[in-house]
Design a protein around this motif. Structure first.
Motif, PDB file in Angstrom:
ATOM      1  N   CYS A  70       0.842  -1.200   0.000  1.00  0.00           N
ATOM      2  CA  CYS A  70       0.000   0.000   0.000  1.00  0.00           C
ATOM      3  C   CYS A  70       0.876   1.250   0.000  1.00  0.00           C
ATOM      4  O   CYS A  70       0.430   2.321  -0.385  1.00  0.00           O
ATOM      5  CB  CYS A  70      -0.947   0.010   1.202  1.00  0.00           C
ATOM      6  SG  CYS A  70      -0.124   0.115   2.803  1.00  0.00           S
ATOM      7  N   VAL A  78      -3.277   3.836   5.723  1.00  0.00           N
ATOM      8  CA  VAL A  78      -3.047   2.398   5.519  1.00  0.00           C
ATOM      9  C   VAL A  78      -4.391   1.675   5.502  1.00  0.00           C
ATOM     10  O   VAL A  78      -4.680   0.864   4.616  1.00  0.00           O
ATOM     11  CB  VAL A  78      -2.142   1.808   6.630  1.00  0.00           C
ATOM     12  CG1 VAL A  78      -2.066   0.291   6.512  1.00  0.00           C
ATOM     13  CG2 VAL A  78      -0.739   2.408   6.557  1.00  0.00           C
ATOM     14  N   HIS A  82      -5.942  -0.335   2.333  1.00  0.00           N
ATOM     15  CA  HIS A  82      -6.248  -1.765   2.403  1.00  0.00           C
ATOM     16  C   HIS A  82      -7.719  -2.019   2.070  1.00  0.00           C
ATOM     17  O   HIS A  82      -8.057  -3.021   1.432  1.00  0.00           O
ATOM     18  CB  HIS A  82      -5.917  -2.310   3.798  1.00  0.00           C
ATOM     19  CG  HIS A  82      -4.443  -2.389   4.065  1.00  0.00           C
ATOM     20  ND1 HIS A  82      -3.927  -2.757   5.280  1.00  0.00           N
ATOM     21  CD2 HIS A  82      -3.379  -2.128   3.266  1.00  0.00           C
ATOM     22  CE1 HIS A  82      -2.598  -2.737   5.213  1.00  0.00           C
ATOM     23  NE2 HIS A  82      -2.241  -2.355   4.009  1.00  0.00           N
ATOM     24  N   CYS A  92       2.349  -5.202   4.487  1.00  0.00           N
ATOM     25  CA  CYS A  92       1.754  -5.042   5.822  1.00  0.00           C
ATOM     26  C   CYS A  92       1.412  -6.397   6.451  1.00  0.00           C
ATOM     27  O   CYS A  92       1.531  -6.570   7.660  1.00  0.00           O
ATOM     28  CB  CYS A  92       0.503  -4.174   5.756  1.00  0.00           C
ATOM     29  SG  CYS A  92       0.842  -2.423   5.477  1.00  0.00           S
TER      30      CYS A  92
HETATM   31 ZN   LIG Z   1      -0.283  -2.073   3.559  1.00  0.00          ZN
END
Ligand SMILES: [Zn+2]
Length: 222
Positions: A70, A78, A82, A92
């Motif tokens: 991302c 974030v 996502h 992540c």
């Molecule tokens: Zn991420």
């Protein structure tokens, strides 16, 4: 199941030791010192530093190798990224992400790195630059401690077996780390020491990558 291997780091250029260094010198701090029980000290590389460097490296190369990233740091961004991707990105998922979630915990554990042998320190006088103007600050000449090229450290990396499909992304990050500057200019070689354990973890298409990171990249340079 936990996948574990040793990661060995070798300084190709001078490594700055973070010990009373004024902030103005920037984030060029790879090595640190810690005082031991007997009052002497030893150099080490904090596991959090190595993990952070690997995470950045993974973010840079993920897309080129079919993994997702991302590319965000701020928790809210974030989360939104996502959401738009239909789930956490691969970077992540491997390294953890900052908003509350059962799955958000990191699947990678990186230990502190201990010196191999005795790293050789050298004191270098440096002039602090003001970040805004790049002019030399008055009276700002400082002594900064570095470790000489060739200094080596070893630590352990553990990966939750549930994230085994992302081990190649971790190896890509190790490979990337060797060709990029760490902090403000240090160059660090890295070698995976797994005793063959990763053969059973990575798919055949990643075998070349695995063989590559089992050897030093900068052999003969230091
Ligand atoms: Zn991420």
């Amino acid at each position: 199941m936990v996948i574990r291997f040793r990661l060995r780091l070798r300084a190709v250029s001078l490594l700055t030791v973070g010990w009373g260094i004024p902030d103005v010198l920037g984030a060029d701090i790879v090595t640190a010192r810690k005082v031991k029980a007997d009052g002497t000290y030893e150099y080490y590389v904090p596991g959090s530093t190595v993990k952070g460097v690997l995470r950045s490296a993974a973010s840079r190369v993920a897309g080129a190798y079919g993994f997702t990233s991302c590319g965000e740091v701020d928790p809210e961004k974030v989360r939104k990224a996502h959401e738009a991707m239909g789930g956490p990105c691969d970077v992540c998922t491997l390294f953890g992400y900052p908003y509350p979630s059962v799955e958000g915990a990191s699947k990678v554990y990186v230990s502190d790195f201990s010196p191999v042998g005795r790293p050789a320190p050298v004191i270098v006088a440096r002039t602090a630059l003001r970040d805004d103007t790049q002019t030399v600050r008055e009276g700002s000449l400082r002594s900064v401690e570095h470790l000489l090229p060739g200094s080596e450290f070893v630590g352990e990396v553990r990966v939750d077996g549930a994230a085994s499909r992302l081990v190649p992304l971790l190896l890509l990050a190790v490979a990337e780390l060797r060709t990029s500057r760490v902090g403000r200019g240090s160059l660090v070689d890295a070698r995976v020491e797994d005793g063959g354990a990763l053969d059973a973890v990575v798919a055949p298409e990643w075998r070349g990558l695995l063989e590559g990171v089992r050897s030093w990249l900068w052999e003969g340079v230091v």
